[in-house]
Design an enzyme around this catalytic site. Structure first.
Site, mmCIF file in Angstrom:
data_model
loop_
_atom_site.group_PDB
_atom_site.id
_atom_site.type_symbol
_atom_site.label_atom_id
_atom_site.label_comp_id
_atom_site.label_asym_id
_atom_site.label_seq_id
_atom_site.Cartn_x
_atom_site.Cartn_y
_atom_site.Cartn_z
ATOM 1 N N ASP A 51 0.817 -1.229 0.000
ATOM 2 C CA ASP A 51 0.000 0.000 0.000
ATOM 3 C C ASP A 51 0.842 1.267 0.000
ATOM 4 O O ASP A 51 0.447 2.293 0.549
ATOM 5 C CB ASP A 51 -0.960 0.018 1.215
ATOM 6 N N LYS A 54 1.885 2.054 -5.144
ATOM 7 C CA LYS A 54 2.436 1.491 -6.388
ATOM 8 C C LYS A 54 1.528 1.786 -7.575
ATOM 9 O O LYS A 54 2.004 2.064 -8.679
ATOM 10 C CB LYS A 54 2.619 -0.031 -6.240
ATOM 11 N N GLY A 63 -4.561 -4.246 -3.770
ATOM 12 C CA GLY A 63 -5.528 -3.203 -4.117
ATOM 13 C C GLY A 63 -4.722 -1.985 -4.510
ATOM 14 O O GLY A 63 -4.084 -1.374 -3.658
ATOM 15 N N HIS A 64 -4.686 -1.678 -5.793
ATOM 16 C CA HIS A 64 -3.851 -0.590 -6.297
ATOM 17 C C HIS A 64 -4.748 0.551 -6.775
ATOM 18 O O HIS A 64 -5.605 0.345 -7.630
ATOM 19 C CB HIS A 64 -2.959 -1.088 -7.436
ATOM 20 N N GLN A 74 2.071 -5.984 -3.227
ATOM 21 C CA GLN A 74 2.571 -6.066 -1.837
ATOM 22 C C GLN A 74 3.904 -5.310 -1.691
ATOM 23 O O GLN A 74 4.130 -4.368 -2.424
ATOM 24 C CB GLN A 74 2.690 -7.536 -1.390
HETATM 25 P P1 GDP Z 1 -0.703 0.325 -3.580
HETATM 26 O O1 GDP Z 1 -1.323 -0.933 -3.097
HETATM 27 O O2 GDP Z 1 0.767 0.376 -3.329
HETATM 28 O O3 GDP Z 1 -1.027 0.635 -5.008
HETATM 29 O O4 GDP Z 1 -1.342 1.498 -2.688
HETATM 30 P P2 GDP Z 1 -2.906 1.664 -2.288
HETATM 31 O O5 GDP Z 1 -3.651 2.111 -3.480
HETATM 32 O O6 GDP Z 1 -3.397 0.439 -1.587
HETATM 33 O O7 GDP Z 1 -2.806 2.767 -1.176
HETATM 34 C C1 GDP Z 1 -2.271 4.025 -1.428
HETATM 35 C C2 GDP Z 1 -3.325 5.083 -1.096
HETATM 36 O O8 GDP Z 1 -2.704 6.344 -0.994
HETATM 37 C C3 GDP Z 1 -4.386 5.247 -2.164
HETATM 38 O O9 GDP Z 1 -5.599 5.598 -1.559
HETATM 39 C C4 GDP Z 1 -3.861 6.386 -3.011
HETATM 40 O O10 GDP Z 1 -4.892 7.106 -3.693
HETATM 41 C C5 GDP Z 1 -3.229 7.255 -1.958
HETATM 42 N N1 GDP Z 1 -2.070 8.030 -2.401
HETATM 43 C C6 GDP Z 1 -1.078 7.673 -3.249
HETATM 44 N N2 GDP Z 1 -0.143 8.639 -3.324
HETATM 45 C C7 GDP Z 1 -0.547 9.623 -2.499
HETATM 46 C C8 GDP Z 1 0.020 10.892 -2.116
HETATM 47 O O11 GDP Z 1 1.095 11.284 -2.551
HETATM 48 N N3 GDP Z 1 -0.683 11.620 -1.201
HETATM 49 C C9 GDP Z 1 -1.881 11.206 -0.693
HETATM 50 N N4 GDP Z 1 -2.490 11.981 0.182
HETATM 51 N N5 GDP Z 1 -2.430 10.031 -1.035
HETATM 52 C C10 GDP Z 1 -1.771 9.249 -1.911
HETATM 53 P P1 IMO Z 2 -0.872 -4.180 -2.237
HETATM 54 O O1 IMO Z 2 -0.408 -4.760 -3.549
HETATM 55 C C1 IMO Z 2 -0.938 -4.551 2.094
HETATM 56 C C2 IMO Z 2 -1.001 -8.614 3.718
HETATM 57 C C3 IMO Z 2 -2.225 -9.063 4.473
HETATM 58 C C4 IMO Z 2 -1.582 -9.997 5.482
HETATM 59 C C5 IMO Z 2 -0.495 -10.671 4.656
HETATM 60 C C6 IMO Z 2 -0.886 -12.017 4.091
HETATM 61 O O2 IMO Z 2 -2.156 -3.446 -2.322
HETATM 62 O O3 IMO Z 2 0.231 -3.407 -1.602
HETATM 63 P P2 IMO Z 2 -2.473 -12.724 2.071
HETATM 64 O O4 IMO Z 2 -3.925 -12.470 1.834
HETATM 65 O O5 IMO Z 2 -1.580 -12.190 0.999
HETATM 66 O O6 IMO Z 2 -2.172 -14.156 2.361
HETATM 67 O O7 IMO Z 2 -2.135 -11.915 3.433
HETATM 68 O O8 IMO Z 2 -0.209 -9.783 3.593
HETATM 69 N N1 IMO Z 2 -1.250 -8.110 2.351
HETATM 70 C C7 IMO Z 2 -1.172 -6.821 2.006
HETATM 71 N N2 IMO Z 2 -0.979 -5.713 2.760
HETATM 72 N N3 IMO Z 2 -1.047 -4.439 0.756
HETATM 73 C C8 IMO Z 2 -1.221 -5.529 -0.018
HETATM 74 O O9 IMO Z 2 -1.207 -5.476 -1.345
HETATM 75 C C9 IMO Z 2 -1.339 -6.790 0.610
HETATM 76 N N4 IMO Z 2 -1.528 -8.043 0.152
HETATM 77 C C10 IMO Z 2 -1.463 -8.839 1.230
HETATM 78 O O10 IMO Z 2 -2.874 -7.972 5.094
HETATM 79 O O11 IMO Z 2 -0.942 -9.254 6.488
HETATM 80 MG MG MG Z 3 -2.857 -1.583 -1.837
#
Ligand code: GDP
Ligand code: IMO
Ligand code: MG
Length: 429
Positions: free
Chosen positions: A13, A16, A40-41, A225
């Site tokens: 999270d 990416k 979840g991206h 991840q």
């Molecule tokens: P990922 O799994 O690495 O793709 O990241 P996620 O989408 O799960 O979580 C990142 C969250 O931060 C999302 O809600 C993005 O919209 C938000 N986000 C990404 N970059 C920024 C930033 O520079 N500032 C803020 N405030 N939010 C951001």
């Molecule tokens: P993105 O790509 C954050 C965490 C779960 C748990 C561990 C194992 O959005 O960054 P799993 O279901 O993979 O067997 O769970 O990994 N986890 C993540 N945490 N971002 C993710 O993906 C994750 N995918 C799995 O919360 O701790």
């Molecule tokens: Mg994510």
């Protein structure tokens, strides 16, 4: 001819999705290489907030081919639903554009049931998985028992194989966990319907990537991840079941290391973790609550509140080593605005012994004995969401970024100052 690899450097999270969306401008092919719909991206662009679980985050760029690679585990129900959502927004997810590697593995509903049953059986020692069946599906893959995506091209044998696996899982669910079996014939029929939708998307993913590289095209490899969730290099057993590091792009897509021209590590300006396991810089106080609230730190996939803490430079140094980082994309710097003092962990200490090396290999019991050593830095009060040049950041924010570069030895080439596409300070193309 080059491949750019984007990896998470913390516990996932990191942002990416938005970094891949940015880099996709210069790519011809975007390929997810690991994980499944545990990911979840988020991409905020063109008036939409897309939450992508399986479809690569470059999908909003027309003309780009998107590949779900061999290293991914695919829940077809989820993939079809995601394709429908994108199609409803007018995004082309046709078979010419969205490809699925025939060597990717399938997640079955019984993998999800097993994931849930195992988590429940662990009780208070549960790992906090996303319960998406990720671990059981990769376990079946490693045991050479699983059904691959390519089997969807042969509907008769596919139905039989799905039913056979579901029945085997059912026996385990009933005998080991006293859980309800799933109706194998109905699952097989559902999976045949998904197969009909997905079969036209099947491709030889390694050949697709290889041909693109040979033709001088740029392949963007999207990791899911982050380093500390890596099966081998993370905080085992509190990890996911795939290779999240840059090396995972090579095995998950099937191309060689000499093609990699850039490895971009995405790092949040602080640290978060969702799920159980060690977290040295975790903040269990009002500062942690504030970061969670301002940063909207709730899981993209499961909605769970994320644990929040200070930036850990011991982890980022480890990420630089384990991934061979060329660059850092630093996200969510705006979330730290308004905090008077900031802390960053620069080392760990145990019984008077100091280390700057993340103690990953000796297990979580060993990790729990180390305390972070913090350096304090000034915060900044200004709202930085409108800043587009690094020199226009408040001096304390500039110093924070410079300290990261200095400590990790890798340049920060992208700074996120808000979730939207344009809310970024970008230094490289
Ligand atoms: P990922 O799994 O690495 O793709 O990241 P996620 O989408 O799960 O979580 C990142 C969250 O931060 C999302 O809600 C993005 O919209 C938000 N986000 C990404 N970059 C920024 C930033 O520079 N500032 C803020 N405030 N939010 C951001
Ligand atoms: P993105 O790509 C954050 C965490 C779960 C748990 C561990 C194992 O959005 O960054 P799993 O279901 O993979 O067997 O769970 O990994 N986890 C993540 N945490 N971002 C993710 O993906 C994750 N995918 C799995 O919360 O701790
Ligand atoms: Mg994510």
């Amino acid at each position: 001819m080059s491949a750019i690899v984007v990896v998470g450097t913390q516990w996932g999270d990191e942002g990416k999705g938005r970094v891949v969306d940015r880099l996709a401008r210069q790519a011809h092919l975007v390929a997810r290489y690991n994980g499944g719909d545990n990911a979840g991206h988020t991409v905020v662009a063109e008036g939409h907030t897309l939450k992508l679980h399986l479809v690569p985050s470059g999908v909003l760029h027309p003309g780009l081919v998107c590949l779900i690679g061999a290293g991914v585990v695919v829940n077809p129900e989820r993939l079809v639903a995601e394709m429908d959502e994108l199609a409803a927004l007018g995004v082309d997810v046709g078979p010419a554009r969205l490809k699925l590697s025939a060597a990717a593995h399938m997640i079955l509903p019984t993998h999800r049931a097993l994931d849930g049953a195992r988590e429940a059986a662990r009780g208070p020692g549960s790992l906090g998985t996303t319960r998406r069946g990720i671990g059981p599906a990769y376990a079946d893959k490693a045991a050479r028992l699983n059904v691959r995506a390519g089997s969807m091209a042969q509907p008769e044998t596919f139905a039989e194989r799905v039913a056979e696996r579901v029945e085997a899982h059912n026996r385990h669910l009933q005998e080991r966990y006293g859980a309800e079996p799933l109706p194998s014939e109905r699952v097989a029929a559902d999976y045949c319907a998904y197969a009909q939708r997905l079969a036209p998307h099947l491709t030889d993913g390694s050949a697709l990537v290889g041909e693109a590289l040979a033709a001088g095209k740029t392949v963007l490899c999207e990791g899911a991840q982050g380093l500390l969730l890596d099966l081998d290099h993370g905080t085992y057993p509190y990890v996911t079941s795939s290779s999240t590091v840059s090396g995972g792009a090579l095995t998950g897509l099937g191309f060689g290391p000499r093609h990699v021209s850039r490895v971009v590590g995405v790092a949040k300006a602080y640290t978060t973790r969702v799920g159980a396991g060690p977290f040295p810089t975790e903040l269990l106080d009002e500062v942690g609550d504030r970061i969670r609230q301002v940063g909207d730190e709730y899981g993209t996939t499961t909605g769970r509140p994320r644990r929040c803490g200070w930036l850990d430079l011991v982890i980022l140094r480890y990420a630089a080593r384990a991934n061979g980082l060329d660059e850092i994309a630093l996200t969510k710097l705006d979330v730290l605005s308004g905090l008077e003092r900031l802390r960053v962990a620069v080392a760990y200490e145990r019984g008077g012994v100091r280390t700057e090396v993340f103690p990953a290999e000796f297990g979580v019991e060993s990790l729990a004995q180390w305390e972070p050593v913090y350096e304090e830095l000034d915060g900044w009060a200004d709202d930085i969401r409108g800043v587009r040049r690094r020199e226009d950041l408040p001096p304390a924010a500039r110093a924070y970024v410079a300290r990261i570069e200095e400590w990790v030895g890798v340049p920060v080439t992208f700074i996120g100052v808000g979730p939207a596409r344009e809310q970024a300070i970008v230094q490289s193309p």
